[in-house]
Design a protein around this motif. Structure first.
Motif, PDB file in Angstrom:
ATOM      1  N   ALA A  24       0.813  -1.215   0.000  1.00  0.00           N
ATOM      2  CA  ALA A  24       0.000   0.000   0.000  1.00  0.00           C
ATOM      3  C   ALA A  24       0.850   1.269   0.000  1.00  0.00           C
ATOM      4  O   ALA A  24       0.351   2.355  -0.281  1.00  0.00           O
ATOM      5  CB  ALA A  24      -0.923   0.001   1.217  1.00  0.00           C
ATOM      6  N   ALA A  25       2.132   1.119   0.326  1.00  0.00           N
ATOM      7  CA  ALA A  25       2.973   2.307   0.473  1.00  0.00           C
ATOM      8  C   ALA A  25       3.287   2.926  -0.883  1.00  0.00           C
ATOM      9  O   ALA A  25       3.561   2.232  -1.851  1.00  0.00           O
ATOM     10  CB  ALA A  25       4.264   1.942   1.193  1.00  0.00           C
ATOM     11  N   ASP A  26       3.240   4.246  -0.948  1.00  0.00           N
ATOM     12  CA  ASP A  26       3.636   4.930  -2.175  1.00  0.00           C
ATOM     13  C   ASP A  26       5.139   4.811  -2.356  1.00  0.00           C
ATOM     14  O   ASP A  26       5.623   4.632  -3.462  1.00  0.00           O
ATOM     15  CB  ASP A  26       3.219   6.404  -2.098  1.00  0.00           C
ATOM     16  CG  ASP A  26       1.717   6.542  -2.017  1.00  0.00           C
ATOM     17  OD1 ASP A  26       1.074   6.589  -3.066  1.00  0.00           O
ATOM     18  OD2 ASP A  26       1.160   6.553  -0.885  1.00  0.00           O
ATOM     19  N   PHE A  27       5.857   4.935  -1.229  1.00  0.00           N
ATOM     20  CA  PHE A  27       7.306   4.754  -1.263  1.00  0.00           C
ATOM     21  C   PHE A  27       7.726   3.832  -0.134  1.00  0.00           C
ATOM     22  O   PHE A  27       7.358   4.054   1.019  1.00  0.00           O
ATOM     23  CB  PHE A  27       8.027   6.102  -1.121  1.00  0.00           C
ATOM     24  CG  PHE A  27       7.662   7.077  -2.199  1.00  0.00           C
ATOM     25  CD1 PHE A  27       8.047   6.851  -3.521  1.00  0.00           C
ATOM     26  CD2 PHE A  27       6.908   8.203  -1.898  1.00  0.00           C
ATOM     27  CE1 PHE A  27       7.690   7.749  -4.514  1.00  0.00           C
ATOM     28  CE2 PHE A  27       6.549   9.106  -2.900  1.00  0.00           C
ATOM     29  CZ  PHE A  27       6.929   8.873  -4.210  1.00  0.00           C
ATOM     30  N   GLY A  28       8.466   2.806  -0.492  1.00  0.00           N
ATOM     31  CA  GLY A  28       8.950   1.875   0.523  1.00  0.00           C
ATOM     32  C   GLY A  28      10.457   1.915   0.593  1.00  0.00           C
ATOM     33  O   GLY A  28      11.141   2.048  -0.424  1.00  0.00           O
ATOM     34  N   LEU A  29      10.956   1.830   1.821  1.00  0.00           N
ATOM     35  CA  LEU A  29      12.401   1.812   2.014  1.00  0.00           C
ATOM     36  C   LEU A  29      12.683   0.601   2.892  1.00  0.00           C
ATOM     37  O   LEU A  29      12.208   0.519   4.023  1.00  0.00           O
ATOM     38  CB  LEU A  29      12.813   3.119   2.710  1.00  0.00           C
ATOM     39  CG  LEU A  29      14.276   3.520   2.734  1.00  0.00           C
ATOM     40  CD1 LEU A  29      14.905   3.485   1.351  1.00  0.00           C
ATOM     41  CD2 LEU A  29      14.404   4.911   3.352  1.00  0.00           C
ATOM     42  N   VAL A  30      13.426  -0.365   2.330  1.00  0.00           N
ATOM     43  CA  VAL A  30      13.708  -1.590   3.075  1.00  0.00           C
ATOM     44  C   VAL A  30      15.012  -1.425   3.832  1.00  0.00           C
ATOM     45  O   VAL A  30      16.031  -1.062   3.241  1.00  0.00           O
ATOM     46  CB  VAL A  30      13.794  -2.804   2.118  1.00  0.00           C
ATOM     47  CG1 VAL A  30      14.088  -4.084   2.901  1.00  0.00           C
ATOM     48  CG2 VAL A  30      12.503  -2.944   1.322  1.00  0.00           C
ATOM     49  N   GLY A  31      14.968  -1.686   5.134  1.00  0.00           N
ATOM     50  CA  GLY A  31      16.204  -1.598   5.909  1.00  0.00           C
ATOM     51  C   GLY A  31      15.922  -1.418   7.380  1.00  0.00           C
ATOM     52  O   GLY A  31      14.766  -1.329   7.805  1.00  0.00           O
ATOM     53  N   ASP A  32      16.994  -1.353   8.152  1.00  0.00           N
ATOM     54  CA  ASP A  32      16.888  -1.216   9.604  1.00  0.00           C
ATOM     55  C   ASP A  32      16.556   0.227   9.975  1.00  0.00           C
ATOM     56  O   ASP A  32      17.271   1.152   9.616  1.00  0.00           O
ATOM     57  CB  ASP A  32      18.211  -1.644  10.244  1.00  0.00           C
ATOM     58  CG  ASP A  32      18.093  -1.738  11.745  1.00  0.00           C
ATOM     59  OD1 ASP A  32      18.487  -2.758  12.301  1.00  0.00           O
ATOM     60  OD2 ASP A  32      17.572  -0.772  12.363  1.00  0.00           O
ATOM     61  N   LEU A  33      15.475   0.372  10.714  1.00  0.00           N
ATOM     62  CA  LEU A  33      15.014   1.724  11.054  1.00  0.00           C
ATOM     63  C   LEU A  33      16.051   2.487  11.877  1.00  0.00           C
ATOM     64  O   LEU A  33      16.124   3.713  11.813  1.00  0.00           O
ATOM     65  CB  LEU A  33      13.664   1.663  11.767  1.00  0.00           C
ATOM     66  CG  LEU A  33      13.580   1.099  13.192  1.00  0.00           C
ATOM     67  CD1 LEU A  33      13.643   2.219  14.219  1.00  0.00           C
ATOM     68  CD2 LEU A  33      12.272   0.335  13.367  1.00  0.00           C
ATOM     69  N   PHE A  34      16.856   1.747  12.654  1.00  0.00           N
ATOM     70  CA  PHE A  34      17.833   2.429  13.503  1.00  0.00           C
ATOM     71  C   PHE A  34      18.986   3.029  12.698  1.00  0.00           C
ATOM     72  O   PHE A  34      19.699   3.888  13.185  1.00  0.00           O
ATOM     73  CB  PHE A  34      18.349   1.476  14.595  1.00  0.00           C
ATOM     74  CG  PHE A  34      17.233   1.017  15.504  1.00  0.00           C
ATOM     75  CD1 PHE A  34      16.659   1.892  16.411  1.00  0.00           C
ATOM     76  CD2 PHE A  34      16.719  -0.273  15.400  1.00  0.00           C
ATOM     77  CE1 PHE A  34      15.606   1.494  17.215  1.00  0.00           C
ATOM     78  CE2 PHE A  34      15.670  -0.685  16.208  1.00  0.00           C
ATOM     79  CZ  PHE A  34      15.107   0.199  17.117  1.00  0.00           C
TER      80      PHE A  34
END
Ligand code: FAD
Lengths: 249, 319
Positions: B296-306
């Motif tokens: 559903a996300a318009d933009f996705g960023l895969v990775g560690d939030l920290f």
């Protein structure tokens, strides 16, 4: 004190619900059905009250198809003392459910009615409030903590602005939110025991409940789909994309 | 012309931001009267309601019993108003806030009529769309002729009216008998401190279970402050005690519609997605590339939030 708990049979909350091809309802064939999760929390609370001696009997009641026996058996296995099923294959709208529950309340004379704050099928969030109005008794909705004191209850409610506390005289209708407790798992021996507990089945029509005006339900349709799925590969690309859309300056 | 009675949700001083949105819905249905129930010295909300475009009259109902919004006390008064106004109001509306959800069904039962919950679209004077099954299905319902229409308004579906109006404020009272079996004790507000209000903010940063702890949530607050955003959370984050419940977004939490929603460490369960269906742009930050939120996300960023959040903060500084 006797506690009456409402149990609704609904499509399990893990199921991705689909509209049927004709647009007249949702697909229910072969779909997992469960106790409405909020009702399960209401039942758990009643059982805990009984276990600590604050209640004497827990009666569960459902309005729905014959098959709702399944959910009532689960409720009995969790620890409810007896069950009542008012059978109907029609869609029961909230005001009708509230009138039916009032009829049961008049027969059973409970000191407390515990219900889920909403059913996750129609998401109406009405039955508890309506029952309280018809019964002319207090209501405490969205409750996440409860304390009892001689003839009254202090209820903490999850409201938009934070946590609100109100005090209600008993009997009252209390509708529960997720945080109130964590329902127990049913153990195998309890399922066997539950088979011998009383489950009274009566046709809804025999209650003699006067039917209120009903909402006419028309088309069912899926919501517009979001077009998502674009992945960006760096923080910089994300910031650039958001700037491009005018969302960052 | 139909007349609409809209019940104000307020805290004694300010109107809930959902009222300006509910007026947008109400004025499509008829002449709008806003009823403000309040304690004798708390009439600021009346003035705020009078300013909303499209409101033609504010009814000020002052009574010591109206201090603290108790449905059991307010419902008989609303039902009486609904009946007693020149032949009766055609519509009684309340916003779909916890206040409106608590109150309106009690009124509907007193009037013996059904209620439309979460009205999201008007088809005609008696036909409306509303979401069911956590927003996975939209259904059309029609209120039968000859009875008033009672509805809670899904506020994320309507844009707020402006505050350029000047409606008369008239004091009103009803013949209703008020019960004493329910007593207001108090409100403990928690929330995101001085940050923008979750339901009216144009930007929201929300954290989920992936944030890991109450202390770690600081990283969410920091990004929010940088963006001038409100802070939201998933139910799992609330249950784990990272944040208070009034920050919960979703089917059973708040339904919001900011221009930008950044979901951090949130998987995207159906119950959460219901709360953000009307968001302008969804950004998802999650280490699991298969998390449902990416659908559903318009933009996705895969990775560690920290790692990603501090980098994002830095990139925003640089811009
Ligand atoms: C009746 C009912 C009503 C409900 N109502 C709501 C509601 O209103 N709102 C709501 O939100 N939920 C609601 N829920 C709960 C909902 O079903 C989910 O359990 C909940 O939304 C999950 O929250 P979450 O995404 O934070 O947690 P999880 O599903 O546990 O997801 C955590 C995510 O964080 C990611 N993650 C972990 N560590 C990191 C890291 N270091 N960096 C990046 N990503 C990381 C993981 O990959 C995962 O995707 C309801 C449930 C029920 C049964």
């Amino acid at each position: 004190m006797k506690i009456l708990v409402g149990i609704k049979r609904v499509i399990d909350y893990n199921v991705r619900v689909q509209v049927n091809r004709e647009g007249t309802g949702v697909v229910k064939d072969g779909v997992k059905m469960s106790i409405n999760p909020f009702d399960e929390i209401a039942l758990e609370e009643a059982l805990r009250m009984k276990e600590r001696g604050a209640a004497t009997e827990v009666v569960v009641v459902s309005i729905g198809p014959e098959a709702a026996q399944q959910q009532l058996r689960t409720a009995l296995a969790m620890g409810a003392d007896r069950a009542l099923l008012l059978t109907s294959d029609e869609e029961i709208q909230p005001l009708t459910a509230a009138r039916a529950l009032l009829a049961v309340v008049k027969e059973e004379d409970p000191g407390l009615v515990l219900l889920g704050k909403q059913a996750i099928d129609d998401d109406a969030n009405q039955v508890g409030q309506m029952l309280a109005a018809l019964w002319d008794r207090p209501q405490a909705t969205f409750v996440s903590a409860l304390e009892f004191d001689d003839g009254s209850a202090k209820a903490t409610r999850e409201v938009d602005a934070g946590l609100e506390t109100i005090e209600v005289d008993l009997p009252a209708v209390i509708t529960v939110d997720l945080r109130l407790n964590e329902p127990r798992f049913v153990k195998m021996p309890d399922i066997m025991k539950a088979k011998r507990k009383p489950l009274d089945i009566r046709p809804f029509a025999e209650l003699g409940v006067e039917l209120p005006p009903q909402l006419e339900t028309g088309r069912y349709e899926p919501p517009p789909r979001r077009q998502g799925g674009v992945k960006v590969d760096s923080v910089e690309a994300l910031v650039a994309a958001l700037k491009d859309k005018g969302l960052l300056s | 012309m139909s007349t609409v009675l809209l019940i104000a949700d307020h805290d004694g001083k300010n109107l809930n931001t959902g009222i300006a949105r509910s007026v947008a819905c109400a004025r499509q249905l008829g002449t709008v009267h806003v009823a403000v129930f309040h304690a004798p010295d708390e009439d600021a909300a009346c003035a705020a309601a009078a300013k909303l475009d499209g409101v033609s009259r504010v009814l000020s109902i002052s009574d010591p019993a109206n201090e603290g919004p108790l449905a059991a006390v307010l419902a008989p008064q609303v039902a009486a108003l609904a009946r007693e106004h020149e032949g009766g109001y055609d519509y009684v509306l309340a916003p779909s806030t916890t206040f409106g959800k608590d109150l309106l069904p009690r009124v509907a039962a007193l009037l013996g009529v059904p209620q439309v919950s979460d009205l999201m679209e008007i088809i005609d004077a008696r036909t409306f769309k509303r979401p069911i099954y956590a927003g996975n299905v939209i259904t059309t319902v029609k209120v039968p002729e000859g009875i008033p229409v009672l509805a809670t308004v899904r506020i994320a579906s309507f844009s707020a009216v402006d505050a350029g109006g000047d409606a008369p404020i008239v004091s009103a009272s009803t013949s209703a008998e008020l019960p004493t079996h329910t007593r207001y004790i108090g409100l403990s507000a928690a929330g995101g401190g001085d940050r923008p209000d979750l339901q009216s903010a144009t930007r929201v940063v929300a954290g989920g279970r992936g944030v890991g702890s109450k202390e770690n949530f600081e990283i969410i607050y920091r990004l929010a402050d940088k963006l001038g955003a409100a802070v939201g959370a998933s139910r799992a984050a609330v249950d784990a005690g990272y944040v208070p419940n009034d920050m919960q977004v979703g089917q059973t939490g708040k339904i919001i519609a900011p221009d930008l929603y950044i979901a951090v460490g949130i998987s995207g369960a159906i119950q959460h997605m219901t709360g953000i269906k009307d968001v302008g742009c969804i950004v998802a930050i999650n280490k699991d590339g298969d998390a449902p939120i990416f659908e559903a996300a318009d933009f996705g960023l895969v990775g560690d939030l920290f790692q990603l959040l501090p980098a994002l903060e830095k990139a925003l500084d640089g811009s």
